[in-house]
Scaffold this motif. Sequence first.
Motif, PDB file in Angstrom:
ATOM      1  N   ALA A 133      46.666  45.209  41.123  1.00  0.00           N
ATOM      2  CA  ALA A 133      45.719  44.157  40.760  1.00  0.00           C
ATOM      3  C   ALA A 133      45.723  43.065  41.804  1.00  0.00           C
ATOM      4  O   ALA A 133      44.661  42.521  42.150  1.00  0.00           O
ATOM      5  N   ALA A 134      46.914  42.737  42.312  1.00  0.00           N
ATOM      6  CA  ALA A 134      46.977  41.711  43.355  1.00  0.00           C
ATOM      7  C   ALA A 134      46.239  42.173  44.592  1.00  0.00           C
ATOM      8  O   ALA A 134      45.542  41.393  45.253  1.00  0.00           O
ATOM      9  N   LYS A 135      46.408  43.456  44.889  1.00  0.00           N
ATOM     10  CA  LYS A 135      45.704  43.996  46.053  1.00  0.00           C
ATOM     11  C   LYS A 135      44.204  43.969  45.827  1.00  0.00           C
ATOM     12  O   LYS A 135      43.418  43.595  46.703  1.00  0.00           O
ATOM     13  N   VAL A 136      43.802  44.356  44.617  1.00  0.00           N
ATOM     14  CA  VAL A 136      42.374  44.340  44.292  1.00  0.00           C
ATOM     15  C   VAL A 136      41.877  42.901  44.324  1.00  0.00           C
ATOM     16  O   VAL A 136      40.772  42.618  44.806  1.00  0.00           O
ATOM     17  N   LEU A 137      42.636  41.984  43.799  1.00  0.00           N
ATOM     18  CA  LEU A 137      42.244  40.574  43.780  1.00  0.00           C
ATOM     19  C   LEU A 137      42.152  39.995  45.177  1.00  0.00           C
ATOM     20  O   LEU A 137      41.244  39.220  45.473  1.00  0.00           O
ATOM     21  N   SER A 138      43.122  40.362  45.960  1.00  0.00           N
ATOM     22  CA  SER A 138      43.067  39.824  47.311  1.00  0.00           C
ATOM     23  C   SER A 138      41.856  40.373  48.044  1.00  0.00           C
ATOM     24  O   SER A 138      41.276  39.693  48.881  1.00  0.00           O
ATOM     25  N   GLU A 139      41.463  41.556  47.733  1.00  0.00           N
ATOM     26  CA  GLU A 139      40.294  42.134  48.386  1.00  0.00           C
ATOM     27  C   GLU A 139      39.013  41.586  47.787  1.00  0.00           C
ATOM     28  O   GLU A 139      38.011  41.409  48.479  1.00  0.00           O
ATOM     29  N   SER A 140      38.982  41.364  46.546  1.00  0.00           N
ATOM     30  CA  SER A 140      37.728  40.952  45.933  1.00  0.00           C
ATOM     31  C   SER A 140      37.656  39.463  45.667  1.00  0.00           C
ATOM     32  O   SER A 140      36.587  38.956  45.352  1.00  0.00           O
ATOM     33  N   ASN A 141      38.735  38.782  45.721  1.00  0.00           N
ATOM     34  CA  ASN A 141      38.813  37.346  45.508  1.00  0.00           C
ATOM     35  C   ASN A 141      38.216  36.910  44.184  1.00  0.00           C
ATOM     36  O   ASN A 141      37.733  35.805  44.039  1.00  0.00           O
ATOM     37  N   GLU A 142      38.236  37.723  43.287  1.00  0.00           N
ATOM     38  CA  GLU A 142      37.765  37.333  41.969  1.00  0.00           C
ATOM     39  C   GLU A 142      38.973  37.247  41.049  1.00  0.00           C
ATOM     40  O   GLU A 142      39.429  38.229  40.483  1.00  0.00           O
ATOM     41  N   ALA A 143      39.520  36.101  40.876  1.00  0.00           N
ATOM     42  CA  ALA A 143      40.746  35.883  40.121  1.00  0.00           C
ATOM     43  C   ALA A 143      40.550  36.132  38.635  1.00  0.00           C
ATOM     44  O   ALA A 143      41.402  36.726  37.969  1.00  0.00           O
ATOM     45  N   GLY A 144      39.464  35.728  38.072  1.00  0.00           N
ATOM     46  CA  GLY A 144      39.223  35.892  36.643  1.00  0.00           C
ATOM     47  C   GLY A 144      39.081  37.350  36.256  1.00  0.00           C
ATOM     48  O   GLY A 144      39.555  37.776  35.203  1.00  0.00           O
ATOM     49  N   GLN A 145      38.416  38.093  37.126  1.00  0.00           N
ATOM     50  CA  GLN A 145      38.192  39.502  36.836  1.00  0.00           C
ATOM     51  C   GLN A 145      39.512  40.283  36.906  1.00  0.00           C
ATOM     52  O   GLN A 145      39.772  41.145  36.075  1.00  0.00           O
TER      53      GLN A 145
END
Length: 166
Positions: A133-145
């Motif tokens: 999830a952190a990797k996905v978040l860092s890539e997508s920059n969508e923290a809420g999602q």
Amino acid sequence: MLRLDWNMVITIVNLIVLCLLLKKFLIGPVTAIMEQRAALIEQQLADAKNDKQAAGDLKASYEEKLKTSDAESVRIVEESRASARAEYDRIVAEADRKAARILEDAKKAAEQEREKTLEEARTQIAGLVMAAAAKVLSESNEAGQSLQLYDQYLAKAGVTDESNRN
């Protein structure tokens, strides 16, 4: 013919006196001794007969005791066998109870180990999910999602620990 003279009378008197003296001093004591010996022999025979009877009674008593002791020994052996069998059964039952308790303890320990392993696996999966999830978040920059995805995954995995979010 016969003539009676003084020599003959004296000889007859002497013979009579001699017979009386022999009877009084020789035949009387010898007869008394013989009667005493006969009485002693009779007494000894009676004692021997009584002793023989007593020995026969004692022998019969011993034979009866021997028969009784044989029966008693058989009874004691049977009682010992029954006691040994009961002790054997008791020991086997106790061993069965101990074996059942050991099996139950082993099952409980295996179940606890399984639960511990499952909990560790859930924790590792949660960590991997967080990393993903952190990797996905860092890539997508969508923290809420990503936080929402993480909560959904934890709900599916059954982990609701708030400490896993940090």
